[in-house]
Scaffold this motif. Structure first.
Motif, mmCIF file in Angstrom:
data_model
loop_
_atom_site.group_PDB
_atom_site.id
_atom_site.type_symbol
_atom_site.label_atom_id
_atom_site.label_comp_id
_atom_site.label_asym_id
_atom_site.label_seq_id
_atom_site.Cartn_x
_atom_site.Cartn_y
_atom_site.Cartn_z
ATOM 1 N N UNK A 268 50.967 -131.899 -3.817
ATOM 2 C CA UNK A 268 50.029 -132.999 -4.009
ATOM 3 C C UNK A 268 50.770 -134.321 -4.137
ATOM 4 N N UNK A 269 51.792 -134.332 -4.947
ATOM 5 C CA UNK A 269 52.508 -135.577 -5.218
ATOM 6 C C UNK A 269 53.412 -136.018 -4.073
ATOM 7 N N UNK A 270 53.866 -135.066 -3.270
ATOM 8 C CA UNK A 270 54.796 -135.431 -2.199
ATOM 9 C C UNK A 270 54.135 -135.556 -0.831
ATOM 10 N N UNK A 271 53.054 -134.792 -0.587
ATOM 11 C CA UNK A 271 52.437 -134.792 0.736
ATOM 12 C C UNK A 271 50.985 -135.259 0.762
ATOM 13 N N UNK A 272 50.328 -135.277 -0.393
ATOM 14 C CA UNK A 272 48.924 -135.703 -0.418
ATOM 15 C C UNK A 272 48.728 -136.884 -1.370
ATOM 16 N N UNK A 273 49.788 -137.611 -1.648
ATOM 17 C CA UNK A 273 49.700 -138.704 -2.624
ATOM 18 C C UNK A 273 48.905 -139.892 -2.092
ATOM 19 N N UNK A 274 48.532 -139.864 -0.815
ATOM 20 C CA UNK A 274 47.746 -140.947 -0.215
ATOM 21 C C UNK A 274 46.272 -140.867 -0.581
ATOM 22 N N UNK A 275 45.858 -139.788 -1.229
ATOM 23 C CA UNK A 275 44.442 -139.623 -1.550
ATOM 24 C C UNK A 275 43.998 -140.643 -2.603
ATOM 25 N N UNK A 276 42.964 -141.380 -2.296
ATOM 26 C CA UNK A 276 42.423 -142.341 -3.263
ATOM 27 C C UNK A 276 41.012 -142.718 -2.834
ATOM 28 N N UNK B 24 34.391 -125.248 -11.955
ATOM 29 C CA UNK B 24 35.293 -124.088 -11.925
ATOM 30 C C UNK B 24 36.646 -124.468 -11.337
ATOM 31 N N UNK B 25 36.605 -125.228 -10.255
ATOM 32 C CA UNK B 25 37.843 -125.685 -9.612
ATOM 33 C C UNK B 25 38.688 -126.473 -10.601
ATOM 34 N N UNK B 26 38.053 -127.353 -11.350
ATOM 35 C CA UNK B 26 38.808 -128.160 -12.306
ATOM 36 C C UNK B 26 39.456 -127.300 -13.391
ATOM 37 N N UNK B 27 38.811 -126.214 -13.748
ATOM 38 C CA UNK B 27 39.436 -125.296 -14.705
ATOM 39 C C UNK B 27 40.671 -124.633 -14.095
ATOM 40 N N UNK B 28 40.545 -124.206 -12.829
ATOM 41 C CA UNK B 28 41.654 -123.532 -12.160
ATOM 42 C C UNK B 28 42.849 -124.456 -11.936
ATOM 43 N N UNK B 29 42.587 -125.738 -11.716
ATOM 44 C CA UNK B 29 43.666 -126.676 -11.362
ATOM 45 C C UNK B 29 44.161 -127.509 -12.543
ATOM 46 N N UNK C 84 42.752 -133.199 -11.517
ATOM 47 C CA UNK C 84 41.324 -133.268 -11.806
ATOM 48 C C UNK C 84 40.598 -133.770 -10.548
ATOM 49 N N UNK C 85 39.586 -133.052 -10.113
ATOM 50 C CA UNK C 85 38.851 -133.387 -8.900
ATOM 51 C C UNK C 85 37.650 -134.252 -9.259
ATOM 52 N N UNK D 216 46.835 -136.071 -15.307
ATOM 53 C CA UNK D 216 47.288 -137.384 -14.843
ATOM 54 C C UNK D 216 47.217 -137.555 -13.337
ATOM 55 N N UNK D 217 46.554 -136.642 -12.645
ATOM 56 C CA UNK D 217 46.442 -136.772 -11.198
ATOM 57 C C UNK D 217 45.013 -136.490 -10.755
ATOM 58 N N UNK D 218 44.357 -137.515 -10.261
ATOM 59 C CA UNK D 218 42.982 -137.384 -9.785
ATOM 60 C C UNK D 218 42.978 -137.065 -8.299
#
Length: 249
Positions: free
Chosen positions: A225-233, A36-41, A47-48, A6-8
């Motif tokens: 990610x949700x608290x400090x990088x939530x501006x990513x879009x 590979x990254x998507x598997x790790x995360x 999801x990247x 639920x987080x891109x």
């Protein structure tokens, strides 16, 4: 509670090559690494996703990329509010007049949304995931900034990397064999022998051995990610890619 991601995390790929276009990394290697990254995360519910077509930069000035100094090009071409991934033919740092090649680097804090990766380390299965871990605030498993961790795990939330489910780590450089086994005989301050995990992505184990994050590391990544990088879009094909922060998780 959601069973789906639920987080891109939107990213932008920048491939740097020489002025004659040589040295540019094959993009298929990058896409395989992103997989590979998507598997790790996935365990962090993340999801990247690529934001825009690859940006190619052909420049002899930046194909041999000096850490921090050559980020002048990044300041110009960074896409705003996405994670910018730069792949360069040669990445190095200068210390006391000595040139040392490095695999990659990023920033633990702040608003520089970029990761630099050497082509040599771009498709080894763990360097990109490792640097992204730093971007989401993870320290090395052998970090000693807060003090050295003890094998007995006492004080493990305030020492070392700040996690209790990552074993005390003396720094695994050159101490892991081809079977991904720790070969060192080092002891902590209490005289107990280290028994670190050569498979942790945030360790300095062999690149091919690193394949997982601990539960606490995963929780930290997600929270940061949700608290400090939530501006990513970013907007991709007319559709807004953003973080669905209202979902239950």
């Amino acid at each position: 509670k959601n069973s789906f991601l639920d987080s891109v995390v939107p990213f932008q790929i920048h491939i740097i090559g020489h002025s004659d276009s040589s040295g540019a990394l094959d993009s298929m290697l990058i896409w395989n690494e992103i997989s590979q990254v998507n598997q790790h995360y996935a365990a962090a519910g993340m999801y990247f996703s690529s934001c825009k077509p690859i940006n190619y930069i052909y420049s002899d000035t930046y194909s041999e990329f000096e850490q921090i100094t050559d980020e002048t090009i990044c300041d110009i071409v960074d896409f705003p509010n996405v994670l910018n991934l730069y792949f360069v033919p040669f990445l190095y740092k200068e210390v006391d007049g000595q040139t040392t090649s490095i695999c990659g680097y990023t920033y633990l804090t702040g608003l520089k949304n970029r990761i630099l990766i050497s082509n040599y380390c771009a498709s080894n299965g763990s360097t990109l995931a490792h640097e992204i871990g730093h971007y989401f605030s993870l320290l090395h498993t052998h970090d000693t900034t807060k003090g050295k961790e003890l094998v007995a795990r006492s004080g493990c939330y305030s020492l070392g990397d700040g996690f209790c489910d990552t074993q005390a780590d003396p720094n695994l450089s050159s101490l892991v064999n081809a079977n991904c086994e720790y070969t060192g005989t080092l002891q902590d301050q209490n005289g107990e022998y280290y028994n670190p995990d050569p498979h942790n992505i945030m360790s300095f184990s062999r690149k091919e051995c690193r394949d997982f994050f601990s539960v606490e590391q995963t929780q930290r990544i997600r929270t940061y990610f949700r608290t400090h990088r939530s501006y990513l879009y970013c907007i991709n094909n007319g559709n807004l890619i953003t973080n669905q922060t209202t979902l239950d998780y």
